[in-house]
Design a protein around this motif. Sequence first.
Motif, PDB file in Angstrom:
ATOM      1  N   GLU A 155      31.641 -36.612 -40.484  1.00 21.98           N
ATOM      2  CA  GLU A 155      31.939 -35.176 -40.396  1.00 21.98           C
ATOM      3  C   GLU A 155      30.940 -34.355 -41.211  1.00 21.98           C
ATOM      4  N   TYR A 156      30.600 -34.843 -42.402  1.00 19.29           N
ATOM      5  CA  TYR A 156      29.624 -34.159 -43.247  1.00 19.29           C
ATOM      6  C   TYR A 156      28.259 -34.141 -42.564  1.00 19.29           C
ATOM      7  N   GLY A 157      27.880 -35.264 -41.968  1.00 18.21           N
ATOM      8  CA  GLY A 157      26.615 -35.327 -41.227  1.00 18.21           C
ATOM      9  C   GLY A 157      26.582 -34.336 -40.085  1.00 18.21           C
ATOM     10  N   LYS A 158      27.695 -34.221 -39.351  1.00 17.26           N
ATOM     11  CA  LYS A 158      27.758 -33.263 -38.241  1.00 17.26           C
ATOM     12  C   LYS A 158      27.651 -31.834 -38.758  1.00 17.26           C
ATOM     13  N   THR A 159      28.308 -31.551 -39.871  1.00 20.22           N
ATOM     14  CA  THR A 159      28.233 -30.212 -40.466  1.00 20.22           C
ATOM     15  C   THR A 159      26.788 -29.870 -40.835  1.00 20.22           C
ATOM     16  N   LEU A 160      26.099 -30.811 -41.480  1.00 16.06           N
ATOM     17  CA  LEU A 160      24.697 -30.582 -41.847  1.00 16.06           C
ATOM     18  C   LEU A 160      23.830 -30.397 -40.602  1.00 16.06           C
ATOM     19  N   SER A 161      24.048 -31.214 -39.594  1.00 16.35           N
ATOM     20  CA  SER A 161      23.280 -31.102 -38.348  1.00 16.35           C
ATOM     21  C   SER A 161      23.497 -29.746 -37.695  1.00 16.35           C
ATOM     22  N   ASP A 162      24.751 -29.297 -37.666  1.00 18.10           N
ATOM     23  CA  ASP A 162      25.059 -27.991 -37.074  1.00 18.10           C
ATOM     24  C   ASP A 162      24.360 -26.866 -37.828  1.00 18.10           C
ATOM     25  N   LEU A 163      24.336 -26.971 -39.161  1.00 11.40           N
ATOM     26  CA  LEU A 163      23.685 -25.943 -39.972  1.00 11.40           C
ATOM     27  C   LEU A 163      22.172 -25.921 -39.745  1.00 11.40           C
ATOM     28  N   ALA A 164      21.583 -27.097 -39.562  1.00 12.08           N
ATOM     29  CA  ALA A 164      20.126 -27.194 -39.406  1.00 12.08           C
ATOM     30  C   ALA A 164      19.666 -26.916 -37.981  1.00 12.08           C
ATOM     31  N   TRP A 175      12.721 -25.158 -39.087  1.00  6.55           N
ATOM     32  CA  TRP A 175      12.027 -25.467 -40.332  1.00  6.55           C
ATOM     33  C   TRP A 175      12.763 -26.466 -41.207  1.00  6.55           C
ATOM     34  N   ILE A 176      13.888 -26.957 -40.722  1.00 12.23           N
ATOM     35  CA  ILE A 176      14.629 -27.975 -41.465  1.00 12.23           C
ATOM     36  C   ILE A 176      14.443 -29.308 -40.766  1.00 12.23           C
ATOM     37  N   ASP A 177      13.985 -30.305 -41.528  1.00 11.59           N
ATOM     38  CA  ASP A 177      13.823 -31.664 -41.012  1.00 11.59           C
ATOM     39  C   ASP A 177      14.936 -32.492 -41.632  1.00 11.59           C
ATOM     40  N   LEU A 178      15.990 -32.699 -40.885  1.00 11.00           N
ATOM     41  CA  LEU A 178      17.164 -33.398 -41.389  1.00 11.00           C
ATOM     42  C   LEU A 178      17.144 -34.846 -40.911  1.00 11.00           C
ATOM     43  N   GLN A 179      17.191 -35.763 -41.854  1.00 13.10           N
ATOM     44  CA  GLN A 179      17.213 -37.199 -41.543  1.00 13.10           C
ATOM     45  C   GLN A 179      18.514 -37.770 -42.089  1.00 13.10           C
ATOM     46  N   LEU A 180      19.393 -38.183 -41.212  1.00 10.87           N
ATOM     47  CA  LEU A 180      20.677 -38.733 -41.638  1.00 10.87           C
ATOM     48  C   LEU A 180      20.643 -40.260 -41.527  1.00 10.87           C
ATOM     49  N   ARG A 181      19.633 -40.829 -42.130  1.00  8.99           N
ATOM     50  CA  ARG A 181      19.462 -42.281 -42.114  1.00  8.99           C
ATOM     51  C   ARG A 181      18.699 -42.673 -43.367  1.00  8.99           C
ATOM     52  N   ARG A 182      18.696 -43.940 -43.652  1.00 11.76           N
ATOM     53  CA  ARG A 182      17.915 -44.441 -44.782  1.00 11.76           C
ATOM     54  C   ARG A 182      16.448 -44.469 -44.360  1.00 11.76           C
ATOM     55  N   VAL A 183      15.586 -43.936 -45.203  1.00  9.29           N
ATOM     56  CA  VAL A 183      14.150 -43.953 -44.913  1.00  9.29           C
ATOM     57  C   VAL A 183      13.439 -44.767 -45.988  1.00  9.29           C
ATOM     58  N   GLU A 184      12.363 -45.400 -45.598  1.00  5.76           N
ATOM     59  CA  GLU A 184      11.570 -46.171 -46.546  1.00  5.76           C
ATOM     60  C   GLU A 184      10.902 -45.223 -47.546  1.00  5.76           C
ATOM     61  N   GLU A 185      10.580 -45.741 -48.721  1.00  2.39           N
ATOM     62  CA  GLU A 185       9.998 -44.925 -49.784  1.00  2.39           C
ATOM     63  C   GLU A 185       8.718 -44.225 -49.330  1.00  2.39           C
TER      64      GLU A 185
END
Length: 133
Positions: free
Chosen positions: A4-13, A18-28
């Motif tokens: 639900e939090y991820g969906k809220t962030l996605s909706d906002l972005a 200009w917002i690059d939202l990544q809802l996953r683990r990314v390598e360093e």
Amino acid sequence: MDTEYGKTLSDLALGSGWIDLQLRRVEESELIARINEAQFVVVPYADLYNSGVVLMALSVGRPVILRENAASKQLKAEFGATWIRTYKGDLTSASLRDVLTAPLPPTGSAPNFDQRRWKDIGESHFRVYHAAL
């Protein structure tokens, strides 16, 4: 991350452009590359328990936007309002717009990490452990 939090962030972005939202683990390496591409790093946590992402962003010279709380106030006192910007309450387009009005750090400048030198940290830990004994 809570769905639900991820969906809220996605909706906002969504549609910002200009917002690059990544809802996953990314390598360093990818994370550092993305931070270098950004003008700011927004850490939308309600409670900041660990400042690792903040310190990583600062270490590559990017200002950080945080929700105002005890931890963000301490980071702001340590690094200054140019590098740590805070908002109150929930992250909204209005609160984001407000913190973006402050001037950017001077080109080529970097936050001051003097309080986080390994020698000083080691000595501080030694004093704490010595006192505990």
